[in-house]
Design an enzyme around this catalytic site. Structure first.
Site, short mmCIF file in Angstrom:
data_model
loop_
_atom_site.label_atom_id
_atom_site.label_comp_id
_atom_site.label_asym_id
_atom_site.label_seq_id
_atom_site.Cartn_x
_atom_site.Cartn_y
_atom_site.Cartn_z
CG HIS A 1 4.59 5.91 5.49
ND1 HIS A 1 4.70 5.82 6.86
CD2 HIS A 1 3.38 6.48 5.26
CE1 HIS A 1 3.61 6.30 7.42
NE2 HIS A 1 2.80 6.71 6.49
CG HIS B 1 0.08 8.54 2.69
ND1 HIS B 1 -0.72 7.44 2.82
CD2 HIS B 1 0.78 8.62 3.84
CE1 HIS B 1 -0.52 6.87 4.01
NE2 HIS B 1 0.39 7.57 4.65
CG HIS C 1 -0.31 -0.07 2.51
ND1 HIS C 1 0.21 1.04 3.14
CD2 HIS C 1 -0.04 -1.12 3.30
CE1 HIS C 1 0.74 0.67 4.28
NE2 HIS C 1 0.61 -0.63 4.40
CG HIS D 1 2.51 10.56 6.98
ND1 HIS D 1 1.38 9.79 6.84
CD2 HIS D 1 2.13 11.85 6.76
CE1 HIS D 1 0.36 10.58 6.53
NE2 HIS D 1 0.79 11.83 6.48
CB THR E 1 -3.60 8.07 7.78
OG1 THR E 1 -2.31 7.71 7.26
CG2 THR E 1 -3.53 9.46 8.40
#
Ligand SMILES: *[C@@H]1O[C@H](CO)[C@@H](O)[C@H](O)[C@H]1NC(C)=O
Ligand SMILES: *[C@@H]1O[C@H](CO)[C@@H](O)[C@H](O)[C@H]1NC(C)=O
Ligand SMILES: *[C@@H]1O[C@H](CO)[C@@H](O)[C@H](O)[C@H]1NC(C)=O
Ligand SMILES: *[C@@H]1O[C@H](CO)[C@@H](O)[C@H](O)[C@H]1NC(C)=O
Length: 279
Positions: free
Chosen positions: A130, A132, A104, A149, A218
């Protein structure tokens, strides 16, 4: 008969202890983000999509029932501008890192941590970062191209995340420095690759202003009471770099941004250094 009952009682007690012990194990690791990617997706209407995360596992219930969930929108006219929160006090150091394709997302994990950040008197170790795409947090309703993040954890398991937003433009120098490692894990060949020594100070922030609020992770288990610091200055990333990060999302939704969550009256502060000490 009585003896048999007693034995049964004893084994029941032993069993209960075992059950308690087993139940305590997942609790102990509840603060850690889930690494098995295929259990949840970002497909809006998918069976394991964002509106259903809380139903997938009992210890993911906060995803649906929590009142302090992230991400949220930061609306400038509704934030309180403060100077008492203090600058982001980062004392990072270089450490050996591994790049992991979690399916993901792409995650950089530092072995033994890469220094720390001090927030309100508590020390939090930098464990991983990581990315997003697009951004999860929005500012005045605007969603950006990417959000990094940086995840920190204290000795007693409290979490601080620093979020950095990016818009399309010049390449980001940090992603450029790890580009060929990203390429190594972007395909389906390897899930992990050793990167060597990585200095988190190379992840540029470029501003002392940041938004501060209390939210959650999240991704499942959506653990709450996470202290968020979203850097106000928006940085840039190239299209090519975005494409490379998107390859990691295997579920065809072409995004790994959780939808905005209700604020339930939460306050957002904007930290700004006092006049004369501005950036
Ligand atoms: C930053 O943290 C260090 C200890 O880690 C402390 O000595 C220093 O006073 C802090 N600075 C600010 C501005 O909070
Ligand atoms: C990184 O790992 C190598 C090989 O294990 C080791 O020699 C080196 O000291 C490590 N560097 C840091 C900064 O931890
Ligand atoms: C800082 O910590 C103190 C004591 O632990 C607490 O009372 C206060 O609310 C905290 N402040 C912020 C801004 O988190
Ligand atoms: C979050 O913090 C508040 C206040 O410190 C506390 O009462 C609450 O139990 C915490 N919740 C979780 C899930 O840790």
């Amino acid at each position: 008969m009585a003896r048999k009952l007693l034995m049964l009682q004893h084994s029941l007690i032993a069993f209960s202890f075992l059950a308690l012990f087993l139940a305590a194990v997942p609790l102990a690791s509840a603060a850690t983000e889930v690494e098995d990617e295929r259990e949840f997706t970002y497909m809006p209407d998918g069976e394991n999509g964002p509106n259903r995360w809380g139903e997938i596992h009992p210890d993911w219930h906060s995803c649906n029932s929590g009142k302090l969930q992230s991400p949220i929108d930061m609306l400038d006219e509704r934030v309180d501008v403060v100077s008492h929160l203090g600058r982001l006090n980062r004392s990072y150091k270089a450490a050996n890192a591994t790049l992991v394709n979690r399916g993901h997302d792409m995650m950089m994990r530092w072995e033994g941590g890469a220094g720390s950040i001090r927030v309100n008197g508590t020390e939090y170790t930098l464990e991983q970062c990581h990315w997003h795409t697009p951004s999860e947090h929005t500012i005045n309703g605007k969603r950006y191209a990417m959000e990094a993040h940086m995840v920190h954890e204290s000795a007693d398991g409290k979490i601080v995340v620093v979020g950095i937003l990016y818009t399309i433009g010049r390449p980001d120098s940090f992603l450029q420095s790890i580009q060929h490692h990203l390429e190594d894990v972007a395909g389906t060949k390897e899930d992990e690759t050793t990167v060597g020594v990585v200095d988190p100070r190379d992840i540029k922030i470029g501003s002392r202003k940041y938004y501060r609020y209390i939210g959650s992770l999240t991704i499942p288990p959506c653990t709450e009471n996470v202290t968020w610091s979203i850097v106000k200055k928006v940085r840039t990333v190239s299209r090519e770099q975005l494409r490379l990060l998107r390859v990691a999302v295997h579920d065809d939704s072409n995004s790994n941004a959780r939808p905005l969550q209700p604020k339930f009256g939460r306050k957002v502060n904007l930290f700004r250094p006092e006049e004369g000490k501005d950036d």
